[in-house]
Design an enzyme around this catalytic site. Structure first.
Site, PDB file in Angstrom:
ATOM      1  N   VAL A  96      -6.178   6.605  -4.381  1.00 36.97           N
ATOM      2  CA  VAL A  96      -7.301   7.498  -4.076  1.00 36.97           C
ATOM      3  C   VAL A  96      -7.370   7.776  -2.574  1.00 36.97           C
ATOM      4  O   VAL A  96      -7.597   8.912  -2.143  1.00 36.97           O
ATOM      5  CB  VAL A  96      -8.640   6.909  -4.587  1.00 36.97           C
ATOM      6  CG1 VAL A  96      -9.805   7.827  -4.215  1.00 36.97           C
ATOM      7  CG2 VAL A  96      -8.602   6.719  -6.093  1.00 36.97           C
ATOM      8  N   CYS A  97      -7.154   6.746  -1.771  1.00 34.34           N
ATOM      9  CA  CYS A  97      -7.212   6.910  -0.313  1.00 34.34           C
ATOM     10  C   CYS A  97      -6.151   7.898   0.176  1.00 34.34           C
ATOM     11  O   CYS A  97      -6.403   8.702   1.075  1.00 34.34           O
ATOM     12  CB  CYS A  97      -7.021   5.570   0.380  1.00 34.34           C
ATOM     13  SG  CYS A  97      -8.271   4.350  -0.032  1.00 34.34           S
ATOM     14  N   THR A  98      -4.966   7.834  -0.418  1.00 37.83           N
ATOM     15  CA  THR A  98      -3.892   8.747  -0.021  1.00 37.83           C
ATOM     16  C   THR A  98      -4.295  10.194  -0.283  1.00 37.83           C
ATOM     17  O   THR A  98      -4.060  11.081   0.551  1.00 37.83           O
ATOM     18  CB  THR A  98      -2.598   8.387  -0.769  1.00 37.83           C
ATOM     19  OG1 THR A  98      -2.216   7.055  -0.415  1.00 37.83           O
ATOM     20  CG2 THR A  98      -1.477   9.354  -0.415  1.00 37.83           C
ATOM     21  N   LEU A 144      -7.220  11.143   2.430  1.00 39.30           N
ATOM     22  CA  LEU A 144      -6.800  11.415   3.806  1.00 39.30           C
ATOM     23  C   LEU A 144      -6.016  12.713   3.884  1.00 39.30           C
ATOM     24  O   LEU A 144      -6.090  13.433   4.881  1.00 39.30           O
ATOM     25  CB  LEU A 144      -6.005  10.239   4.377  1.00 39.30           C
ATOM     26  CG  LEU A 144      -6.899   9.242   5.119  1.00 39.30           C
ATOM     27  CD1 LEU A 144      -7.619   8.321   4.149  1.00 39.30           C
ATOM     28  CD2 LEU A 144      -6.122   8.438   6.151  1.00 39.30           C
TER      29      LEU A 144
END
Length: 220
Positions: free
Chosen positions: A45-47, A50
């Site tokens: 999810v973070c990828t 960002l």
């Protein structure tokens, strides 16, 4: 001690980032800033998030807004992770700094700790938190999402525009407001003041109470 929240001044922490070391007040002062944290590098999810932030960076820059990410892994990890982020989101360049916080001290001071998530050593992980900070270093808005839910960048842009309009004019934004929609005039502004402040005019909604508190106008 209560956690950092709306109305508080962002602490002047010394941070290590992918763009060098600096103090937060030096970076934030005089402009709007979006500070956003992530549970960890090389996580799905973070990828995606960002990458979206990078994709929207021109939108934020056009509004005079800086971006500052935070993840608890070290700088070498951040640099390698950025390659994945940019590969996943074609055309996006991660041109904003990302803070490194391997000791987890910064997330505690910024109220970005997930109360439920811990790593394999039992150490607290960052939440999916986002603070919008005004030019006076005050937190204007905070989002807090669980690790399982990615943020909606259109909503970040929407609330940012709402905050900027509210700070420039004595207005607020109604439910489901979108950039370009009419805004409402603050109840603290009299009709006489409104005529001066909003020469473009305003419309008062006729309500059963006959109170003229719901007034709409357009602002740039």
């Amino acid at each position: 001690m209560p956690g950092l929240t709306i109305g508080d001044t962002i602490p002047d922490l010394q941070v290590q980032t992918t763009h060098g070391n600096f103090k937060l007040h030096d970076f934030f002062s005089g402009s709007w800033t979006i500070l956003f944290s992530h549970p960890g590098d090389f996580t799905p999810v973070c990828t995606t998030e960002l990458g979206k932030m990078a994709k929207f960076s021109e939108e934020f820059s056009r509004r005079g807004v800086k971006l500052l990410g935070l993840s608890c892994d070290d700088l070498n990890s951040h640099e390698e992770w950025i390659k994945d982020i940019e590969a996943y989101t074609p055309g996006a360049k991660v041109n904003y700094p990302i803070i490194s916080d391997p000791t987890r001290e910064i997330i505690k001071q910024l109220n970005m700790v997930d109360p439920a998530e811990k790593d394999s050593n039992g150490t607290p992980l960052p939440s999916r938190a986002l603070h919008i900070v005004g030019p006076d270093l005050t937190i204007m808005l905070s989002f807090l999402y669980p690790a399982s839910t990615g943020r909606n960048m259109e909503e970040v842009v929407r609330v940012l525009e709402s905050l900027q309009k509210a700070s420039k004019y004595k207005v607020a934004t109604p439910a489901d407001w979108k950039p370009g929609d009419p805004v409402v005039i603050s109840p603290s502004v009299s009709n006489e003041e409104a005529n001066t402040m909003f020469p473009q005019g305003f419309q008062t909604v006729d309500l059963p109470s006959k109170k003229d508190y719901l007034r709409f106008t357009q602002v740039a």
